[in-house]
Design an enzyme around this catalytic site. Structure first.
Site, short mmCIF file in Angstrom:
data_model
loop_
_atom_site.label_atom_id
_atom_site.label_comp_id
_atom_site.label_asym_id
_atom_site.label_seq_id
_atom_site.Cartn_x
_atom_site.Cartn_y
_atom_site.Cartn_z
N MET D 1 0.81 -1.06 -0.04
CA MET D 1 -0.08 -0.11 -0.06
C MET D 1 0.90 1.08 0.00
O MET D 1 0.49 2.24 0.61
CB MET D 1 -0.77 -0.04 1.27
CG MET D 1 -2.29 0.06 0.76
SD MET D 1 -2.83 -1.56 0.21
CE MET D 1 -2.36 -2.74 1.46
N PRO D 2 2.19 1.26 -0.66
CA PRO D 2 3.10 2.61 -0.63
C PRO D 2 2.32 3.63 -1.28
O PRO D 2 1.55 3.28 -2.32
CB PRO D 2 4.11 1.89 -0.98
CG PRO D 2 4.06 0.49 -1.17
CD PRO D 2 2.51 0.01 -1.32
N TYR D 3 2.36 4.91 -0.69
CA TYR D 3 2.23 6.12 -1.43
C TYR D 3 3.64 6.90 -1.44
O TYR D 3 4.16 7.17 -0.44
CB TYR D 3 1.18 6.96 -0.54
CG TYR D 3 1.09 8.26 -1.00
CD1 TYR D 3 0.49 8.53 -2.07
CD2 TYR D 3 1.92 9.26 -0.29
CE1 TYR D 3 0.38 9.78 -2.56
CE2 TYR D 3 1.66 10.63 -0.93
CZ TYR D 3 0.94 11.06 -2.12
OH TYR D 3 0.80 12.00 -2.68
#
Lengths: 61, 61, 61, 61, 61, 61
Positions: D1-3
């Site tokens: 779930m990286p941003y």
């Protein structure tokens, strides 16, 4: 004292921005008792050339 | 190694940006001993249509 | 209506935070006529294991 | 779930953006096992008048 | 593809976080037609020693 | 002069952080000719209770 930053791909109308600001501010009051006057909401409309998902630009999907 | 992000509603002149960058960099040196060469300051001028306060857009106040 | 985010590597004392908040708020008033009551400053103290510069973590320098 | 948020001074071509998005997404998969479909990369191209380093705007260097 | 970052001073309960995430996600769907599965909400609970307003830390007010 | 902020849900090992910082810095050099010494990468490890996707906290999925 909440600060909320909303980034969306593409453009929003002024009316959409009004509804987002109003809705998020109300939610923070109801859920966390934050006074509306203390809530800042900053909306950033990001060009689809500048947003990547799944390794590709949105403008290439 | 500080990184400072300044968001303001509306526009600033180039001279105002110069003074903000100079002042914040000097402050970080005086207060926290951060070398000026390591301090980045990024200024974002946000349209008043995109900044909400108290549940309303600034452009509607 | 400014919002300022300051990220530094390592820790600051409470007195350092007070001086940064006071100084940045005053600067925005003097330079850009922003009322102090409208200025938010959020300080984030980042672990040196989580900050990279020149391709290396600060904790490895 | 990286941003991932990338801020650069000045402009990038569309091809540079594609390569950055592809490369960062792949790196997060290889290093941290993050599924590419969950990785968002937002690129911001900051005017050199709005980026300060060493107490000066980049446009004045 | 929205990304929303919420910063509050002090702590929130898990239930408050659930309600904020659910409410903001729903709002972005209703107002801007953003599919819930694409909306990320990241909540940051900032120590009152690290948040300044009106030139003072919240913990000193 | 790039500044890169990486937010991931959950924890990373120190080795994973080293590899991300090294890889992103190299990519910005190769793709956009940014000198490694000027690239800052800040990694934030977000608790799964504080990250929402699809209207739910990651810790509830």
């Amino acid at each position: 004292m909440p600060y909320v930053n909303v980034k969306v791909a593409g453009k929003l109308s002024k009316e959409q921005k009004q509804r987002l600001v109003e809705g998020i501010t109300k939610l923070l009051e109801e859920v966390a008792d934050k006074p509306p006057s203390a809530t800042y909401v900053v909306i950033e409309e990001v060009d689809r050339d500048n947003w990547g998902k799944g390794g590709k630009l949105l403008s290439d999907k």
